[in-house]
Design a protein around this motif. Structure first.
Motif, PDB file in Angstrom:
ATOM      1  N   GLY A   1      34.286   3.021  34.504  1.00  0.00           N
ATOM      2  CA  GLY A   1      33.192   2.566  34.506  1.00  0.00           C
ATOM      3  C   GLY A   1      33.107   1.408  33.160  1.00  0.00           C
ATOM      4  N   LYS A   2      33.808   1.988  32.030  1.00  0.00           N
ATOM      5  CA  LYS A   2      34.049   1.133  30.801  1.00  0.00           C
ATOM      6  C   LYS A   2      34.704  -0.136  31.145  1.00  0.00           C
ATOM      7  N   ARG A   3      35.597   0.082  32.066  1.00  0.00           N
ATOM      8  CA  ARG A   3      36.402  -1.153  32.133  1.00  0.00           C
ATOM      9  C   ARG A   3      35.740  -2.090  33.380  1.00  0.00           C
ATOM     10  N   ASP A   4      34.388  -1.761  33.623  1.00  0.00           N
ATOM     11  CA  ASP A   4      33.647  -2.609  34.170  1.00  0.00           C
ATOM     12  C   ASP A   4      33.791  -2.643  35.889  1.00  0.00           C
ATOM     13  N   VAL A   5      34.383  -1.276  35.971  1.00  0.00           N
ATOM     14  CA  VAL A   5      34.839  -1.200  37.801  1.00  0.00           C
ATOM     15  C   VAL A   5      33.816  -0.387  38.471  1.00  0.00           C
ATOM     16  N   THR A   6      33.139  -0.711  39.467  1.00  0.00           N
ATOM     17  CA  THR A   6      32.139  -0.096  40.252  1.00  0.00           C
ATOM     18  C   THR A   6      32.631   0.786  41.252  1.00  0.00           C
TER      19      THR A   6
END
Lengths: 245, 209
Positions: free
Chosen positions: B177-182
């Motif tokens: 999530g911190k790596r912008d993955v949904t």
């Protein structure tokens, strides 16, 4: 594409049945050559006799290629049973899967068939080939045949093995495939024999004029074959990506 | 981010339709889709990954309409195994990375990172067909994340792993999530799903409520 080819070789040769068949085919090839070489008389050798030997024994080289195609359909494509979805998730996955499988099939057919010719040259001497032009001619002819045959195999496998049977073809489907391959190869066998004979006669001096008509016919058939092969590969690709984005 | 508007896919032959009127999923807020067997969870995940086409409405993934999406943006972990059983984890990964035109060294980097959640380094040289169900599930998740997708969709995440894996899933989802993955996860275990996801929606008879 190279990684796709590496994957194909790994999948293919990690199957013990396939490995056994390949070793057995090589064994048969060596036996045929070693037995056939002894039938060439030591004296009174004529070019006519050499062509007869070529027709009766060297053309046996088609057999490994046919076997490779059947094994690709029966084992390699079947191994995609689990992973066909993978091709639909990867960028250009369908295209790479279809083309790498066809290329793999063609390369392996060429390796197994041409190594057979090399063994013939080694065992029987190169006298049975009038000169290297003839060798190049038969090599090119078979390369076209193998590429067409591989395209057909991949097309047939992805068109007929997918869907309800989920890449596990039943006996009837495999028999239809093998019948189609037999028909294609037999038709080309006789077609190529006529072309080879004309060119052989020209190279050995039995025919003075260059076989222009035969060459034009050959080139036309190669062109048609290539167009059909490309169409088949595109159809296989479309079949694989049906219902997808 | 995943945006779904007026999505409808009809399967006339089976008299079944998957529908979703409005759904937004943001990175860092994993969405759980729960429903009973046959409710349409897997079909829904297949539609939003593009595996099942010809739908009406719109599905937008990371700012791009699904129909125009470059597949590299999607990571999908299906219920059944789609990796090559006769190849090792390393060989499968190298093959996948080559398709995504990603540096083969990424395999080692991703392996080190993923081993913080599940130790899969020991499966490195094993054939996929030799793995147990639990090992296979972790390897499938690893394969789904190998190419750094923008969206990860997992069908039945607890398959072979069970309830003991919820903490690891939570840690993994927080990290990606911190790596912008949904993340979208679909499962019939609504209790487990509510532990690992921020929000849970129900799917019943193909309709997402």
């Amino acid at each position: 594409m190279i990684n796709g080819l590496i994957k194909e070789f790994r999948i293919f040769f990690r199957d013990r049945t396939v490995l056994t068949i390949v070793v057995f085919t090589i064994f048969i090839g060596i036996t045929v050559i070693s037995r056939s070489v002894s039938v060439i008389p030591a004296s009174d050798i004529s070019y006519a006799y050499y062509f007869k030997y070529f027709r009766q024994h060297v053309m046996f080289m088609i057999f490994p290629a046919v076997l490779v195609n059947i094994m690709t359909a029966a084992f390699s494509v079947t191994s995609e049973k689990q992973s066909s979805m993978l091709s639909k998730l990867l960028p250009n996955g369908e295209s790479i899967m279809v083309r790498s499988k066809a290329l793999f099939c063609m390369i392996l057919s060429a390796i197994m068939s041409f190594s057979y010719i090399l063994v013939v040259i080694f065992a029987a001497g190169h006298d049975i080939f009038p000169d290297y032009r003839f060798l190049i001619f038969i090599t090119a002819s078979f390369l076209f045949l193998f590429s067409g045959l591989s395209s057909f195999t991949v097309y047939f496998a992805f068109s007929r093995f997918g869907g309800s049977c989920n890449y596990e073809p039943d006996v009837k489907t495999m028999l239809i495939y093998m019948l189609a391959v037999t028909l294609i190869v037999t038709a080309f066998y006789f077609f190529l024999l006529v072309s080879f004979k004309k060119y052989y006669d020209y190279l050995t001096g039995f025919r003075i004029d260059y076989p222009n008509i035969e060459f034009i016919l050959f080139l036309i058939s190669v062109f048609i074959f290539m167009v059909i092969a490309r169409y088949l590969l595109n159809s296989a690709e479309n079949k694989l990506s049906e219902g997808l984005i | 981010m995943v945006k779904i508007r007026d999505l409808k896919k009809e399967f006339r032959k089976y008299g079944f339709a998957v529908e979703c009127r409005h759904l937004d999923v943001e990175s860092g807020n994993p969405l759980g889709i729960s429903g009973t067997t046959g409710s349409g969870k897997t079909l829904f995940t297949k539609i939003i990954t593009g595996l099942v086409g010809s739908y009406s409405g719109s599905v937008e993934i990371a700012g791009t309409e699904l129909k125009k999406l470059y597949r590299k943006k999607l990571g999908y972990v299906p219920f059944r195994n789609i990796l090559y059983g006769n190849l090792t984890l390393k060989e499968n990964s190298r093959f996948l990375l080559s398709h995504y035109r990603t540096d083969p060294q990424e395999y080692r980097i991703k392996m080190d990172w993923f081993s913080e959640f599940w130790d899969i380094k020991r499966f490195d040289g094993l054939k996929i067909s030799e793995l147990t169900d639990g090992q296979l599930q972790t390897v499938k998740i690893f394969a789904g994340l190998l190419h750094s997708p923008s969206v990860l969709i997992i069908d039945e995440p607890f398959n072979g792993l069970g309830s003991g894996s919820t903490d690891r899933f939570r840690e993994l989802f927080t990290d990606i999530g911190k790596r912008d993955v949904t993340v979208i996860a679909a499962s019939s275990s609504s209790d487990l799903l509510s532990v690992i996801s921020v929000r849970t929606v129900q799917i019943s008879n193909g309709k997402i409520e």
